[in-house]
Design an enzyme around this catalytic site. Structure first.
Site, short mmCIF file in Angstrom:
data_model
loop_
_atom_site.label_atom_id
_atom_site.label_comp_id
_atom_site.label_asym_id
_atom_site.label_seq_id
_atom_site.Cartn_x
_atom_site.Cartn_y
_atom_site.Cartn_z
CG ASP A 131 -55.27 58.17 29.74
OD1 ASP A 131 -53.25 57.14 29.20
OD2 ASP A 131 -55.79 56.91 29.57
CB CYS A 185 -33.67 47.55 30.81
SG CYS A 185 -35.49 47.98 31.30
CB CYS A 188 -32.73 42.74 29.08
SG CYS A 188 -34.20 41.86 28.49
CB CYS A 191 -39.21 44.11 25.18
SG CYS A 191 -37.62 45.30 25.79
CB CYS A 195 -41.87 44.72 19.20
SG CYS A 195 -43.48 45.13 18.35
CB CYS A 237 -50.57 45.09 21.64
SG CYS A 237 -48.48 44.18 21.02
CB CYS A 240 -43.46 45.25 24.36
SG CYS A 240 -44.84 46.03 25.20
CB CYS A 244 -41.25 42.40 30.52
SG CYS A 244 -40.68 43.35 31.56
C1 B12 Z 1 -49.47 58.17 23.47
C2 B12 Z 1 -49.99 56.78 24.72
C3 B12 Z 1 -49.38 56.38 24.33
C4 B12 Z 1 -49.69 55.05 22.31
C5 B12 Z 1 -47.72 55.82 22.58
C6 B12 Z 1 -46.98 54.93 23.49
C7 B12 Z 1 -45.89 55.72 23.31
N1 B12 Z 1 -44.51 54.92 23.39
O1 B12 Z 1 -45.27 56.58 23.39
C8 B12 Z 1 -49.78 54.37 21.90
C9 B12 Z 1 -50.68 53.92 21.85
C10 B12 Z 1 -48.77 52.93 21.70
C11 B12 Z 1 -49.74 53.86 23.65
C12 B12 Z 1 -50.01 52.35 23.55
C13 B12 Z 1 -49.55 51.40 25.23
N2 B12 Z 1 -49.36 52.54 26.07
CO1 B12 Z 1 -50.64 54.38 26.63
N3 B12 Z 1 -49.48 55.76 26.37
C14 B12 Z 1 -50.16 57.26 25.82
C15 B12 Z 1 -49.90 58.58 27.11
C16 B12 Z 1 -51.68 58.80 26.13
C17 B12 Z 1 -48.93 59.88 26.78
C18 B12 Z 1 -47.92 58.60 25.96
C19 B12 Z 1 -46.49 59.66 25.36
O2 B12 Z 1 -46.00 60.77 26.09
N4 B12 Z 1 -45.62 59.42 25.28
C20 B12 Z 1 -44.38 59.90 24.25
C21 B12 Z 1 -43.09 59.60 24.49
C22 B12 Z 1 -42.57 60.57 23.78
O3 B12 Z 1 -42.75 59.17 25.67
P1 B12 Z 1 -42.83 57.02 25.90
O4 B12 Z 1 -43.02 56.53 24.69
O5 B12 Z 1 -43.91 56.76 26.67
O6 B12 Z 1 -41.02 57.32 26.30
C23 B12 Z 1 -40.73 58.00 27.57
C24 B12 Z 1 -39.85 56.94 28.26
O7 B12 Z 1 -40.15 55.75 27.10
C25 B12 Z 1 -38.58 57.81 27.95
N5 B12 Z 1 -37.59 57.42 27.27
C26 B12 Z 1 -37.46 58.12 26.02
N6 B12 Z 1 -36.43 58.71 25.13
C27 B12 Z 1 -35.67 56.73 25.71
C28 B12 Z 1 -34.34 55.80 26.43
C29 B12 Z 1 -34.12 54.92 26.44
C30 B12 Z 1 -33.14 54.77 25.90
C31 B12 Z 1 -35.10 54.72 27.33
C32 B12 Z 1 -34.94 53.73 28.31
C33 B12 Z 1 -36.09 55.22 27.69
C34 B12 Z 1 -36.78 56.74 27.09
O8 B12 Z 1 -38.96 59.12 28.15
C35 B12 Z 1 -40.46 58.49 27.91
C36 B12 Z 1 -41.40 60.31 28.33
O9 B12 Z 1 -41.49 59.09 29.25
C37 B12 Z 1 -50.39 57.75 27.87
C38 B12 Z 1 -50.96 58.39 28.95
C39 B12 Z 1 -50.12 59.68 29.10
N7 B12 Z 1 -51.06 61.34 29.44
O10 B12 Z 1 -48.67 59.94 29.67
C40 B12 Z 1 -50.89 56.60 28.35
C41 B12 Z 1 -49.66 55.33 28.73
C42 B12 Z 1 -48.01 55.99 28.67
N8 B12 Z 1 -50.23 54.38 28.79
C43 B12 Z 1 -50.52 52.98 29.27
C44 B12 Z 1 -50.27 51.55 28.71
C45 B12 Z 1 -50.80 50.33 29.68
C46 B12 Z 1 -49.95 51.61 27.73
C47 B12 Z 1 -49.88 49.97 27.05
C48 B12 Z 1 -48.73 48.90 27.79
C49 B12 Z 1 -51.28 49.95 26.24
C50 B12 Z 1 -51.75 47.76 25.86
N9 B12 Z 1 -51.61 47.06 25.97
O11 B12 Z 1 -52.04 48.01 24.72
C51 B12 Z 1 -49.60 50.48 25.22
C52 B12 Z 1 -47.59 50.32 25.34
C53 B12 Z 1 -46.84 50.80 23.98
C54 B12 Z 1 -45.48 50.88 24.69
N10 B12 Z 1 -44.50 49.83 24.24
O12 B12 Z 1 -45.50 52.51 24.74
C55 B12 Z 1 -49.82 53.14 30.26
C56 B12 Z 1 -48.52 53.39 30.57
C57 B12 Z 1 -48.30 51.84 31.87
C58 B12 Z 1 -46.69 51.80 32.50
N11 B12 Z 1 -46.39 51.33 33.25
O13 B12 Z 1 -46.08 52.28 31.58
C59 B12 Z 1 -49.99 55.58 30.31
C60 B12 Z 1 -48.97 56.10 31.42
C61 B12 Z 1 -51.51 55.09 30.47
C62 B12 Z 1 -51.80 55.79 32.52
N12 B12 Z 1 -51.85 56.73 32.65
O14 B12 Z 1 -51.04 55.15 33.17
N13 B12 Z 1 -50.10 54.59 24.53
S1 SF4 Z 2 -38.35 43.13 28.27
FE1 SF4 Z 2 -38.51 43.97 30.38
S2 SF4 Z 2 -36.29 43.87 31.67
FE2 SF4 Z 2 -36.50 43.55 29.11
S3 SF4 Z 2 -35.52 45.47 28.22
FE3 SF4 Z 2 -37.66 44.82 27.65
S4 SF4 Z 2 -38.73 46.35 29.52
FE4 SF4 Z 2 -36.41 45.82 30.18
S1 SF4 Z 3 -47.30 47.41 22.04
FE1 SF4 Z 3 -47.18 45.32 21.07
S2 SF4 Z 3 -46.90 46.74 18.88
FE2 SF4 Z 3 -46.51 48.18 20.32
S3 SF4 Z 3 -44.21 48.04 20.89
FE3 SF4 Z 3 -45.24 46.82 22.55
S4 SF4 Z 3 -44.95 44.29 21.16
FE4 SF4 Z 3 -45.10 45.74 19.85
#
Ligand code: B12
Ligand code: SF4
Ligand code: SF4
Length: 347
Positions: A131, A185, A188, A191, A195, A237, A240, A244
């Site tokens: 993190d 996935c 499905c 999510c 959202c 939040c 999502c 799942c």
């Molecule tokens: C910034 C951040 C956030 C931001 C942005 C989230 C985001 N999706 O980017 C915010 C504040 C919104 C957030 C929210 C949450 N976060 Co956060 N966050 C981070 C942080 C600091 C960086 C993430 C990052 O670099 N994102 C950049 C983008 C490019 O990546 P991404 O969206 O994660 O996408 C990845 C995949 O989706 C994939 N991808 C890209 N394109 C595509 C296309 C397809 C088709 C698919 C399938 C995948 C895919 O590649 C990407 C890179 O890995 C990390 C910690 C860290 N240092 O990594 C924690 C981290 C990601 N967060 C975490 C958590 C727990 C959450 C929440 C669940 C918390 C909550 N309950 O509110 C939510 C989930 C929201 C969500 N649906 O993503 C955990 C995730 C655990 C896990 N099992 O994935 C992390 C890893 C922290 C940790 N060390 O555990 N977070």
């Molecule tokens: S709800 Fe879970 S299993 Fe379904 S598409 Fe989203 S991440 Fe994948």
């Molecule tokens: S954390 Fe909540 S608002 Fe953000 S993508 Fe997931 S369901 Fe949507």
């Protein structure tokens, strides 16, 4: 010690420390992740976030973390994701996302340090990162074969879903990389459809400008169009993940969450001093560590969920409307209108 004996030791230490998955990835640049960060930033999808977006070249190049780094040993720690029970106090309650109910990151760091000690004992150097702005944790975990990228952007661990936190040990040990996990996935899209703000704009792509988990952490006025969707949430939040199927089937989904910290008294949040707020909630990410943002979230949650005719609720909202703080006054005004609207519906 030979390589397979060392891997056995690492796995043994990981299991003893509570990790449910451990895997290995080679240290190399995460080109695809850097491109995702840069293109999302260019499109504004980062919503002004810094973190890993601040310097995508750095956060996708694990070699910068430790001189001579050759491998990443990545671990996943599960957390309870079942019922949050009923609040243990009277009055309006703010909901806390399960990952933030207690300090899972400190527990994860200790677990990874226990694994790192085995590497150190075998003569290797290590650094634990989680993190942190230095590395995109999900990308490390996917490369280390811990799970697949869900359509909700989370990393899903087979058998445990996404209710895990992730972190890495960067080491100069040369270890055999794990096999990556195939997509689980399929067709499905629960999510995406579930959202509350439509923030998952395509599979795996979150638009942070709409994501409630970011908006409660952002240093700004909360966008009007998403205030109702915030509901009673004050931090994070879980929607999502709640919808799942693999997350719902996980063992964590039947572990009760600590009710004491899963809810925060909204009136307390709005009456507490800065110091009291930071003492109790300061381990959350709060922009500039400024408690005003906690009050902003609490005012919206109050408008959305409190008894709309409760005189104490109305008096607290009234006090904030008269405040010199323009941001809080405007959010309080919104809360009052929301309470009035809800009172009319209830009549
Ligand atoms: C910034 C951040 C956030 C931001 C942005 C989230 C985001 N999706 O980017 C915010 C504040 C919104 C957030 C929210 C949450 N976060 Co956060 N966050 C981070 C942080 C600091 C960086 C993430 C990052 O670099 N994102 C950049 C983008 C490019 O990546 P991404 O969206 O994660 O996408 C990845 C995949 O989706 C994939 N991808 C890209 N394109 C595509 C296309 C397809 C088709 C698919 C399938 C995948 C895919 O590649 C990407 C890179 O890995 C990390 C910690 C860290 N240092 O990594 C924690 C981290 C990601 N967060 C975490 C958590 C727990 C959450 C929440 C669940 C918390 C909550 N309950 O509110 C939510 C989930 C929201 C969500 N649906 O993503 C955990 C995730 C655990 C896990 N099992 O994935 C992390 C890893 C922290 C940790 N060390 O555990 N977070
Ligand atoms: S709800 Fe879970 S299993 Fe379904 S598409 Fe989203 S991440 Fe994948
Ligand atoms: S954390 Fe909540 S608002 Fe953000 S993508 Fe997931 S369901 Fe949507």
């Amino acid at each position: 010690m030979n390589a397979s004996a060392l891997i056995d030791e690492l796995n043994g230490a990981a299991t003893a420390a509570g990790l449910v998955a451990l895997g290995i990835a080679a240290v190399e640049q995460f080109e695809d992740t850097r491109e995702a960060l840069e293109s999302r930033k260019a499109a504004g999808l980062h919503g002004g976030m810094a973190f890993t977006y601040r310097d995508p070249r750095r956060s996708t190049d694990p070699a910068r973390i430790l001189d001579g780094a050759r491998s990443l040993v990545v671990g996943a720690l599960p957390y309870a994701a079942g019922s949050v029970g009923e609040p243990q106090f009277d009055g309006p309650a703010g909901r806390v996302a399960r990952y933030a109910v207690s300090d899972h990151y400190t527990a994860l760091r200790s677990a990874l340090e226990a694994v790192a000690q085995k590497l150190e004992a075998a003569g290797y150097r290590t650094r634990v990162v989680l993190d942190d702005n230095a590395l995109v944790d999900r990308a490390a975990a996917q490369r280390a074969g811990l799970g697949w990228f869900g359509h909700n952007a989370n990393l899903l661990v087979p058998g445990y879903g996404s209710w895990v936190v992730l972190g890495s040990i960067v080491t100069d040990a040369v270890l055999v990389p794990s096999e990556v996990v195939p997509d689980g996935c399929g067709p499905c899209r629960r999510c995406l459809d579930g959202c509350p703000t439509g923030a998952i704009i395509a599979p795996g792509v979150v638009d942070a400008r709409r994501c409630l988990a970011w908006l409660v952490q952002a240093e700004a006025s909360f966008p009007i169009e998403y205030r109702e969707a915030l509901g009673d949430r004050v931090y994070g939040c879980d929607e999502c993940q709640e919808v799942c199927p693999p997350a719902r089937r996980s063992p964590q989904a039947s572990q009760n969450v600590e009710t004491d910290t899963a809810w925060v008294e909204l009136l307390w949040m709005l009456n507490a001093t800065d110091e009291e707020l930071i003492t109790k909630l300061g381990r959350w990410y709060i922009p500039r560590r400024d408690p005003r943002y906690l009050r902003r979230n609490a005012l919206l949650a109050l408008g959305n969920s409190a008894d709309p005719v409760d005189s104490e609720v109305r008096s607290v909202v009234g006090r904030f409307i008269s405040s010199d703080d323009e941001m809080l006054s405007e959010h309080a005004q919104w809360a009052l209108e929301r309470l009035n609207g809800r009172a009319q519906v209830a009549m």
